[in-house]
Write an enzyme that holds these catalytic residues in place. Structure first.
Site, PDB file in Angstrom:
ATOM      1  N   LYS A   1       0.861  -1.170   0.000  1.00 43.01           N
ATOM      2  CA  LYS A   1       0.000   0.000   0.000  1.00 43.01           C
ATOM      3  C   LYS A   1       0.904   1.230   0.000  1.00 43.01           C
ATOM      4  O   LYS A   1       1.605   1.505   0.976  1.00 43.01           O
ATOM      5  CB  LYS A   1      -0.922   0.025   1.217  1.00 43.01           C
ATOM      6  CG  LYS A   1      -1.813   1.267   1.239  1.00 43.01           C
ATOM      7  CD  LYS A   1      -2.557   1.420   2.547  1.00 43.01           C
ATOM      8  CE  LYS A   1      -3.254   2.782   2.581  1.00 43.01           C
ATOM      9  NZ  LYS A   1      -3.870   3.059   3.902  1.00 43.01           N
TER      10      LYS A   1
ATOM     11  N   GLY B   1      -8.569   8.620  10.228  1.00 38.62           N
ATOM     12  CA  GLY B   1      -8.909   8.547  11.644  1.00 38.62           C
ATOM     13  C   GLY B   1     -10.031   9.461  12.098  1.00 38.62           C
ATOM     14  O   GLY B   1     -10.367   9.497  13.282  1.00 38.62           O
TER      15      GLY B   1
ATOM     16  N   GLY C   1     -11.336   7.377   7.005  1.00 37.61           N
ATOM     17  CA  GLY C   1     -12.524   8.132   7.357  1.00 37.61           C
ATOM     18  C   GLY C   1     -13.734   7.308   7.720  1.00 37.61           C
ATOM     19  O   GLY C   1     -14.739   7.851   8.195  1.00 37.61           O
TER      20      GLY C   1
ATOM     21  N   ASN D   1      -9.326   0.988   9.883  1.00 39.19           N
ATOM     22  CA  ASN D   1      -8.482   0.662  11.023  1.00 39.19           C
ATOM     23  C   ASN D   1      -9.047   1.270  12.308  1.00 39.19           C
ATOM     24  O   ASN D   1      -9.512   0.576  13.211  1.00 39.19           O
ATOM     25  CB  ASN D   1      -7.058   1.140  10.767  1.00 39.19           C
ATOM     26  CG  ASN D   1      -6.079   0.780  11.873  1.00 39.19           C
ATOM     27  OD1 ASN D   1      -4.918   1.120  11.805  1.00 39.19           O
ATOM     28  ND2 ASN D   1      -6.500   0.071  12.906  1.00 39.19           N
TER      29      ASN D   1
ATOM     30  N   ALA E   1     -12.954   1.284  18.703  1.00 39.96           N
ATOM     31  CA  ALA E   1     -14.304   0.994  19.204  1.00 39.96           C
ATOM     32  C   ALA E   1     -14.239   0.493  20.650  1.00 39.96           C
ATOM     33  O   ALA E   1     -13.211  -0.021  21.098  1.00 39.96           O
ATOM     34  CB  ALA E   1     -14.972  -0.057  18.319  1.00 39.96           C
TER      35      ALA E   1
ATOM     36  N   PRO F   1     -13.604  -3.775  20.032  1.00 40.36           N
ATOM     37  CA  PRO F   1     -13.022  -3.941  18.706  1.00 40.36           C
ATOM     38  C   PRO F   1     -13.424  -5.235  18.007  1.00 40.36           C
ATOM     39  O   PRO F   1     -13.610  -5.244  16.787  1.00 40.36           O
ATOM     40  CB  PRO F   1     -11.515  -3.915  18.983  1.00 40.36           C
ATOM     41  CG  PRO F   1     -11.370  -3.169  20.252  1.00 40.36           C
ATOM     42  CD  PRO F   1     -12.577  -3.541  21.059  1.00 40.36           C
TER      43      PRO F   1
END
Length: 259
Positions: free
Chosen positions: A99, A161, A188, A209, A215, A218
């Site tokens: 990436k 983020g 986003g 991510n 969260a 997660p």
């Protein structure tokens, strides 16, 4: 039915890609990734150890799984930095699916430097890398990256983020029209519905991510993202009804029972 995601010569059953940052430890990273069903996890190779056998290594946690590492060039600010980083990484690990991201604004937006990204893409492609290129949501730049050799285009939905969701749905559609390689919405995404919307717009995959790692639970969020991507993809392929300004009865008005 089989619905394979193809990136260069690589094939994946899952259309959800996850990140490895911001988790409390590598075990939680692994547990969330497996819950997501993802077969691809991004790793910032300038920040996370995947090469030094004498330190805790993320690679060790994914041995025996079907999850591939997707090294990224987070923390690189020039084409030269990104190119050097990937050359060293491939020499150490043999991984050639990458990436590519070159950041232009490190202070506030973390927006990519698309000029440097295109420069790096051209060189890395000549060296045999399979490139997933992170960029802004500009269809012109997306086309330039495809011409430079990118095997997938990864437009941001909103700043990295931020959790703001897709801020410009039209641009995602414009990028889909502009390129033939897969379009993967990146950055986003804040919740499962954001991922579903991205897929309903026609994106081939979603990368997230922070929405998972940040969260309250997660593992549960990772599973929610899994099903959101599946539902969004199915909805896109099914074909939504056209939008109309006025109501349309779902039952015919002819033959009504008279009172």
């Amino acid at each position: 039915m089989s619905d394979i995601l193809k990136i260069g010569n690589y094939e994946f059953n899952s259309r959800l890609i996850v990140g490895s940052g911001k988790y409390k430890d590598f075990q939680t990273t692994k547990d969330a990734t497996l819950a997501s069903g993802s077969e691809l996890i991004t790793v910032a190779i300038r920040r996370v150890n995947i090469t030094n056998p004498n330190e805790e290594n993320l690679l060790d946690y994914f041995k025996g799984t079907n999850v591939k590492l997707l090294p990224n060039s987070a923390g690189c600010f020039t084409a030269e930095e990104a190119i050097t980083t990937f050359r060293l990484m491939r020499e150490a690990t043999g991984i050639d699916l990458i990436k590519l991201e070159v950041i232009g604004d490190a202070q506030k937006t973390l927006y990519p430097d698309v000029i440097e990204t295109i420069k790096a893409c051209e060189i890395l492609k000549k060296e045999g890398f399979t490139i997933m290129a992170y960029t802004n949501d500009d269809p012109i730049i997306a086309k330039r990256l495809e011409e430079a050799g990118a095997d997938a285009i990864m437009p941001l939905a909103a700043p990295i983020g931020s959790g703001l969701g897709i801020q410009n749905r039209y641009n995602i559609a414009f990028i889909k029209d502009a390129v033939k390689v897969p379009v993967i919405v990146d950055a986003g995404v804040g919740c499962a519905s954001d991922a579903a919307i991205a897929m309903e717009l026609g994106a081939e995959a979603v990368l997230t991510n922070t929405a998972i790692a940040g969260a309250k639970d997660p593992i549960a969020m990772a599973e929610a993202m899994k099903y959101a991507v599946i539902a969004g993809r199915m909805g896109y392929k099914a074909g939504r009804i056209p939008k109309k300004p006025y109501a349309t009865a779902s039952s015919p008005i002819d033959g009504l029972i008279q009172f």
